[in-house]
Design an enzyme around this catalytic site. Structure first.
Site, PDB file in Angstrom:
ATOM      1  N   GLU A  61       0.891  -1.277  -0.040  1.00  0.00           N
ATOM      2  CA  GLU A  61       0.166   0.421   0.143  1.00  0.00           C
ATOM      3  C   GLU A  61       0.848   1.029  -0.171  1.00  0.00           C
ATOM      4  O   GLU A  61       2.028   1.119   0.235  1.00  0.00           O
ATOM      5  CB  GLU A  61      -0.870  -0.370   1.278  1.00  0.00           C
ATOM      6  CG  GLU A  61      -2.035  -1.136   1.144  1.00  0.00           C
ATOM      7  CD  GLU A  61      -2.904  -1.343   2.334  1.00  0.00           C
ATOM      8  OE1 GLU A  61      -3.028  -0.589   2.943  1.00  0.00           O
ATOM      9  OE2 GLU A  61      -3.321  -2.216   2.409  1.00  0.00           O
TER      10      GLU A  61
ATOM     11  N   HIS B 244      -8.666   9.321   3.497  1.00  0.00           N
ATOM     12  CA  HIS B 244      -8.425   7.731   3.215  1.00  0.00           C
ATOM     13  C   HIS B 244      -8.931   8.428   1.555  1.00  0.00           C
ATOM     14  O   HIS B 244      -9.847   9.014   1.225  1.00  0.00           O
ATOM     15  CB  HIS B 244      -9.453   6.644   2.793  1.00  0.00           C
ATOM     16  CG  HIS B 244      -8.590   5.611   2.447  1.00  0.00           C
ATOM     17  ND1 HIS B 244      -8.416   5.333   1.391  1.00  0.00           N
ATOM     18  CD2 HIS B 244      -8.465   4.293   3.220  1.00  0.00           C
ATOM     19  CE1 HIS B 244      -7.417   4.211   0.757  1.00  0.00           C
ATOM     20  NE2 HIS B 244      -7.446   4.002   1.933  1.00  0.00           N
TER      21      HIS B 244
ATOM     22  N   ARG C  72      -0.295   8.688   2.188  1.00  0.00           N
ATOM     23  CA  ARG C  72      -1.672   9.224   1.698  1.00  0.00           C
ATOM     24  C   ARG C  72      -2.166  10.458   1.891  1.00  0.00           C
ATOM     25  O   ARG C  72      -3.567  10.821   1.344  1.00  0.00           O
ATOM     26  CB  ARG C  72      -2.830   8.121   3.082  1.00  0.00           C
ATOM     27  CG  ARG C  72      -2.903   6.920   2.190  1.00  0.00           C
ATOM     28  CD  ARG C  72      -4.395   6.804   4.045  1.00  0.00           C
ATOM     29  NE  ARG C  72      -4.118   5.185   3.320  1.00  0.00           N
ATOM     30  CZ  ARG C  72      -4.388   4.108   4.435  1.00  0.00           C
ATOM     31  NH1 ARG C  72      -4.930   4.610   5.630  1.00  0.00           N
ATOM     32  NH2 ARG C  72      -3.921   2.784   4.129  1.00  0.00           N
TER      33      ARG C  72
ATOM     34  N   HIS D  61     -10.676   9.102   7.525  1.00  0.00           N
ATOM     35  CA  HIS D  61     -10.515   7.819   8.037  1.00  0.00           C
ATOM     36  C   HIS D  61      -9.958   7.136   9.394  1.00  0.00           C
ATOM     37  O   HIS D  61     -10.441   6.307   9.957  1.00  0.00           O
ATOM     38  CB  HIS D  61      -9.910   6.878   6.761  1.00  0.00           C
ATOM     39  CG  HIS D  61      -9.111   6.036   6.532  1.00  0.00           C
ATOM     40  ND1 HIS D  61     -10.170   4.999   6.081  1.00  0.00           N
ATOM     41  CD2 HIS D  61      -7.839   5.367   7.065  1.00  0.00           C
ATOM     42  CE1 HIS D  61      -9.253   3.708   6.135  1.00  0.00           C
ATOM     43  NE2 HIS D  61      -8.224   3.942   6.864  1.00  0.00           N
TER      44      HIS D  61
ATOM     45  N   ARG E  35      -0.107   8.073   8.868  1.00  0.00           N
ATOM     46  CA  ARG E  35       0.126   7.031   9.574  1.00  0.00           C
ATOM     47  C   ARG E  35      -0.067   6.185   8.271  1.00  0.00           C
ATOM     48  O   ARG E  35      -0.168   6.186   7.059  1.00  0.00           O
ATOM     49  CB  ARG E  35      -1.182   6.471  10.264  1.00  0.00           C
ATOM     50  CG  ARG E  35      -1.236   5.096  10.563  1.00  0.00           C
ATOM     51  CD  ARG E  35      -1.931   4.385  11.368  1.00  0.00           C
ATOM     52  NE  ARG E  35      -3.379   5.257  10.109  1.00  0.00           N
ATOM     53  CZ  ARG E  35      -5.151   3.929   9.679  1.00  0.00           C
ATOM     54  NH1 ARG E  35      -3.759   2.370   9.270  1.00  0.00           N
ATOM     55  NH2 ARG E  35      -5.195   3.982   8.688  1.00  0.00           N
TER      56      ARG E  35
HETATM   57  P1  FAD Z   1     -12.392   0.139  17.054  1.00  0.00           P
HETATM   58  O1  FAD Z   1     -11.982  -1.709  16.347  1.00  0.00           O
HETATM   59  O2  FAD Z   1     -13.414   1.131  16.239  1.00  0.00           O
HETATM   60  O3  FAD Z   1     -13.595  -0.795  18.635  1.00  0.00           O
HETATM   61  C1  FAD Z   1     -13.946   0.389  19.577  1.00  0.00           C
HETATM   62  C2  FAD Z   1     -14.811   0.079  20.033  1.00  0.00           C
HETATM   63  O4  FAD Z   1     -14.846   1.209  21.051  1.00  0.00           O
HETATM   64  C3  FAD Z   1     -16.394  -0.335  19.981  1.00  0.00           C
HETATM   65  O5  FAD Z   1     -16.620  -1.922  20.046  1.00  0.00           O
HETATM   66  C4  FAD Z   1     -17.379   0.403  20.606  1.00  0.00           C
HETATM   67  O6  FAD Z   1     -18.541   0.281  20.524  1.00  0.00           O
HETATM   68  C5  FAD Z   1     -16.687   1.137  22.008  1.00  0.00           C
HETATM   69  N1  FAD Z   1     -16.565   2.120  22.110  1.00  0.00           N
HETATM   70  C6  FAD Z   1     -16.199   3.125  21.508  1.00  0.00           C
HETATM   71  N2  FAD Z   1     -17.233   4.231  22.398  1.00  0.00           N
HETATM   72  C7  FAD Z   1     -17.488   3.838  23.627  1.00  0.00           C
HETATM   73  C8  FAD Z   1     -18.765   4.419  24.670  1.00  0.00           C
HETATM   74  N3  FAD Z   1     -18.942   5.604  25.205  1.00  0.00           N
HETATM   75  N4  FAD Z   1     -19.034   3.736  25.516  1.00  0.00           N
HETATM   76  C9  FAD Z   1     -18.883   2.042  25.250  1.00  0.00           C
HETATM   77  N5  FAD Z   1     -17.965   1.911  24.417  1.00  0.00           N
HETATM   78  C10 FAD Z   1     -17.602   2.350  22.987  1.00  0.00           C
HETATM   79  N6  FAD Z   1      -6.264  -0.227   9.829  1.00  0.00           N
HETATM   80  C11 FAD Z   1      -4.904  -1.027   9.067  1.00  0.00           C
HETATM   81  O7  FAD Z   1      -3.953  -1.361   9.806  1.00  0.00           O
HETATM   82  N7  FAD Z   1      -5.114  -1.751   8.544  1.00  0.00           N
HETATM   83  C12 FAD Z   1      -6.467  -1.604   6.920  1.00  0.00           C
HETATM   84  O8  FAD Z   1      -6.581  -2.766   6.380  1.00  0.00           O
HETATM   85  C13 FAD Z   1      -7.356  -0.495   7.981  1.00  0.00           C
HETATM   86  N8  FAD Z   1      -8.189  -0.266   7.273  1.00  0.00           N
HETATM   87  C14 FAD Z   1      -9.455   0.094   7.578  1.00  0.00           C
HETATM   88  C15 FAD Z   1     -10.911  -0.028   6.914  1.00  0.00           C
HETATM   89  C16 FAD Z   1     -12.178   1.474   7.479  1.00  0.00           C
HETATM   90  C17 FAD Z   1     -13.174   1.168   6.626  1.00  0.00           C
HETATM   91  C18 FAD Z   1     -11.634   2.124   8.483  1.00  0.00           C
HETATM   92  C19 FAD Z   1     -12.874   2.496   8.528  1.00  0.00           C
HETATM   93  C20 FAD Z   1     -10.250   1.870   9.422  1.00  0.00           C
HETATM   94  C21 FAD Z   1      -9.510   0.863   9.090  1.00  0.00           C
HETATM   95  N9  FAD Z   1      -8.216   0.653   9.472  1.00  0.00           N
HETATM   96  C22 FAD Z   1      -7.363   0.119   8.940  1.00  0.00           C
HETATM   97  C23 FAD Z   1      -8.247   1.691  10.809  1.00  0.00           C
HETATM   98  C24 FAD Z   1      -8.734   0.235  11.903  1.00  0.00           C
HETATM   99  O9  FAD Z   1      -9.429  -0.495  11.910  1.00  0.00           O
HETATM  100  C25 FAD Z   1      -8.570   1.044  13.236  1.00  0.00           C
HETATM  101  O10 FAD Z   1      -7.864   1.794  13.326  1.00  0.00           O
HETATM  102  C26 FAD Z   1      -8.946  -0.012  14.405  1.00  0.00           C
HETATM  103  O11 FAD Z   1      -9.850  -1.862  13.927  1.00  0.00           O
HETATM  104  C27 FAD Z   1      -9.077   0.827  15.557  1.00  0.00           C
HETATM  105  O12 FAD Z   1      -8.921  -0.918  16.562  1.00  0.00           O
HETATM  106  P2  FAD Z   1      -9.556   0.152  18.146  1.00  0.00           P
HETATM  107  O13 FAD Z   1      -9.634  -2.025  18.755  1.00  0.00           O
HETATM  108  O14 FAD Z   1      -8.930   0.801  18.426  1.00  0.00           O
HETATM  109  O15 FAD Z   1     -11.535   0.213  17.569  1.00  0.00           O
HETATM  110  C1  SIN Z   2      -6.928   0.685   3.082  1.00  0.00           C
HETATM  111  O1  SIN Z   2      -7.549  -0.852   3.359  1.00  0.00           O
HETATM  112  O2  SIN Z   2      -6.698   0.909   2.476  1.00  0.00           O
HETATM  113  C2  SIN Z   2      -6.726   1.070   4.115  1.00  0.00           C
HETATM  114  C3  SIN Z   2      -6.221   1.115   4.954  1.00  0.00           C
HETATM  115  C4  SIN Z   2      -5.758   1.529   5.904  1.00  0.00           C
HETATM  116  O3  SIN Z   2      -6.265   2.426   6.880  1.00  0.00           O
HETATM  117  O4  SIN Z   2      -4.910   0.762   7.395  1.00  0.00           O
END
Ligand code: FAD
Ligand code: SIN
Length: 536
Positions: free
Chosen positions: A115, A243, A291, A352, A387
């Site tokens: 990527e 993104h 990005r 994003h 990032r």
């Molecule tokens: P999340 O997975 O967002 O989980 C947050 C949790 O907190 C949820 O369960 C929610 O309910 C809970 N929560 C929030 N507020 C509260 C509250 N007040 N009370 C109770 N619960 C709460 N990253 C990569 O490295 N590779 C990728 O390919 C990639 N692709 C992506 C594609 C998309 C479409 C998106 C949106 C993001 C992508 N990212 C990618 C980024 C990555 O997915 C996220 O940064 C990562 O998954 C975040 O994980 P997390 O555990 O921090 O939070």
């Molecule tokens: C993507 O798949 O383009 C998202 C990857 C990322 O946010 O790290």
């Protein structure tokens, strides 16, 4: 309610931490709160994959570190980068041991994607639904762990500190302590007091602050806002990653479907409405530049042509391979009338990822005692000003692991032992009434998203930031009044949190008198000599 380890969030960070502490401390109680269902997270939507050094012939830790530092534009914490790159591969192996699948070639070796900003092929993926697969493996393991309770539909409102015991707590209070949280139980509609020895915030990102985002509706920056209210430290909020390629669907606002960068990694080419492969004019790395560069180039093309999107051309790519690697994207495109073998995909940038967040050290410790932060809500210094793609799932696993190592050193009861837990008051809802017009909350939310997109987007100016701040002030005043007088709901709390997050983004952007990484202000087009984080 009382628990030993309290985890807020069921994404990759929260689940990784919970599983590790629960296995290590089978006699302790681990509680996970999540505000909707356990799988509705940013994690679920991650497509491209997880970066790591797998190809030891061509790739190396040094190269991954170098790529991360280049993307971070001078603002990464080099220690954090080294930790994540070097420890990340072990964390991925642990996930594979839990049953997470990643695509393999005919020879049985893992297939590696590439990527923007990566100098090598190093991204493990499971088709184009990598996050969903990682989350599945973790949720399955958690379901088998008897000392973990996952409580869904519970909205955490605030963290409890000595402020709630009647002590004055300011930004300069040296030892702010976290004793647990107040949580709105959506089943009972009551706010409950939950006491905990250790609390981990894993609340994810804040993309919903913008009108168009790849993030689902849960991404409202609640953890960041809670810590800011509790007088903890927040860092580098101006670095919002847009993104470059979210699917453009006319009239659709809110969560936009992502077209993973891996499509460009496999050969997809961005074109403007004249058919020109315009990235050649912007960067030698063309479509695989980091990005911030690609998103700004698209923004500039859209402004120049007046178009609402550009095009991603995949027509020349092997369609068999496209279908194998990107079945979900293929299906989604067909559903909106785009056959990728014949038509180009309309794409536009969308909010994003939040590079900044709750300031956390190398053990995921925040500035508040017994409170850890991991995943997207945390600012560990890995990303700096921008990032590198696919580094965030990796970061979440590495720092969740480090939070686990550090937090089991403390006796979980510790947070409460010094204080009389009976003195922590129940939530007071006296003087509030049922909301008369929920629509006011929806309207304020729309205003917030519009002003953030119009004035605090990819390209910023001092005038735009000042306009945003004035409008935020008004929204803040109105929402605080509503909050003081109305029975609280997730919608109201989220609006309040998002206004705080908007304020933190704008304030940090105003403090940064330069353009660096994701923050581009035409009034300060160059980089400052002073390389510093903005901490609020
Ligand atoms: P999340 O997975 O967002 O989980 C947050 C949790 O907190 C949820 O369960 C929610 O309910 C809970 N929560 C929030 N507020 C509260 C509250 N007040 N009370 C109770 N619960 C709460 N990253 C990569 O490295 N590779 C990728 O390919 C990639 N692709 C992506 C594609 C998309 C479409 C998106 C949106 C993001 C992508 N990212 C990618 C980024 C990555 O997915 C996220 O940064 C990562 O998954 C975040 O994980 P997390 O555990 O921090 O939070
Ligand atoms: C993507 O798949 O383009 C998202 C990857 C990322 O946010 O790290």
């Amino acid at each position: 309610m009382q628990t030993d380890f309290l985890v807020i969030g069921s994404g990759i960070a929260g689940l990784t931490y919970a599983l590790k502490v629960a296995r290590e401390c089978p006699d302790k109680k681990v509680t996970i709160f999540t505000k909707t269902t356990s799988d509705e997270t940013n994690t679920k939507y991650a497509q491209g994959g997880v970066a790591g050094v797998w190809d030891n012939e061509n790739d190396s830790f040094e190269k991954h570190i170098e790529d991360t530092l280049i993307a971070g534009d001078g603002l990464c914490n080099e220690q954090a980068v080294e930790i994540v790159v070097k420890e990340g591969v072990d964390r991925i192996w642990e996930l594979i041991d839990l049953g997470a699948r990643f695509d393999k070639g005919q020879d049985g070796d893992y297939l590696l994607g590439r990527e923007g900003g990566h100098s090598e092929y190093r991204i493990l993926h499971y088709k184009d639904v990598t996050g969903r697969e990682m989350e599945r493996a973790l949720l399955n393991a958690i379901a088998l762990q008897p000392n973990i309770e996952v409580i869904t539909h519970c909205f955490v409102v605030d963290i409890i500190t000595q402020h709630h015991l009647g002590y004055l707590v300011t930004k300069s209070t040296p030892d702010i302590e976290c004793f647990g949280v107040y949580v709105l139980n959506l089943h009972t509609k009551k706010i409950e007091k939950v006491l905990a020895g250790i609390t981990l915030l894993a609340t994810g990102g804040n993309g919903q602050v913008y009108r168009t985002t790849t993030n689902p509706v849960i991404a409202t920056g609640d953890g960041v806002a809670m810590v800011y209210r509790a007088k903890g430290r927040i860092e580098n909020m101006e670095f919002i990653q847009f993104h470059p390629t979210a699917l453009y669907e006319h009239g659709v606002k809110g969560q936009a479907f992502l077209i993973t960068e891996a499509v460009r990694g496999d050969g997809g080419i961005l074109r403007n409405s004249d058919g020109e492969a315009f990235m050649e004019r912007y960067d030698v790395r063309k479509d695989l530049a980091p990005r911030d560069i690609v998103a700004r180039a698209i923004d500039s093309e859209m402004k120049r042509t007046g178009d609402e999107h550009v095009w991603l051309d995949c027509r020349h790519m092997s369609q068999e391979r496209f279908l194998q690697h990107f079945p979900n994207i293929h299906q989604k495109c067909l559903s909106v009338g785009v056959d990728v073998s014949k038509n180009m995909i309309p794409v536009a940038p969308a909010a994003h990822y939040s590079c900044g967040g709750i300031k956390a050290d190398e053990w995921a410790r925040t500035s508040i005692r017994h409170l850890y932060a991991a995943g997207e809500c945390a600012s560990t210094g890995l990303h700096g000003a921008n990032r590198l793609a696919s580094n965030s799932l990796l970061e979440a696993m590495v720092f969740a692991h480090r939070a686990f190592i550090d937090s089991i050193k403390e006796t979980p009861a510790h947070a409460l032992s010094k204080w009389n837990k009976n003195c922590i008051p129940d939530w007071r809802a006296e003087g509030t009434t049922a909301p008369k017009e929920m629509i006011l909350i929806t309207q304020s939310l729309k205003e917030l998203q519009l002003l953030m997109s119009d004035y605090v987007g990819i390209v910023r100016t001092n005038t735009r930031l000042a306009r945003a701040m004035r409008r935020l002030d008004l929204l803040h005043e109105e929402t605080e009044n509503l909050y003081k007088t109305t029975e609280i709901s997730p919608q109201l709390c989220q609006l309040r949190n998002m206004i705080t997050v908007g304020y933190l983004i704008v304030k940090s952007a105003q403090f940064r008198h330069e353009s660096r990484g994701l923050h581009f202000n035409t009034d300060y087009p160059g980089k400052s000599e002073l390389v510093q984080n903005i901490v609020l």
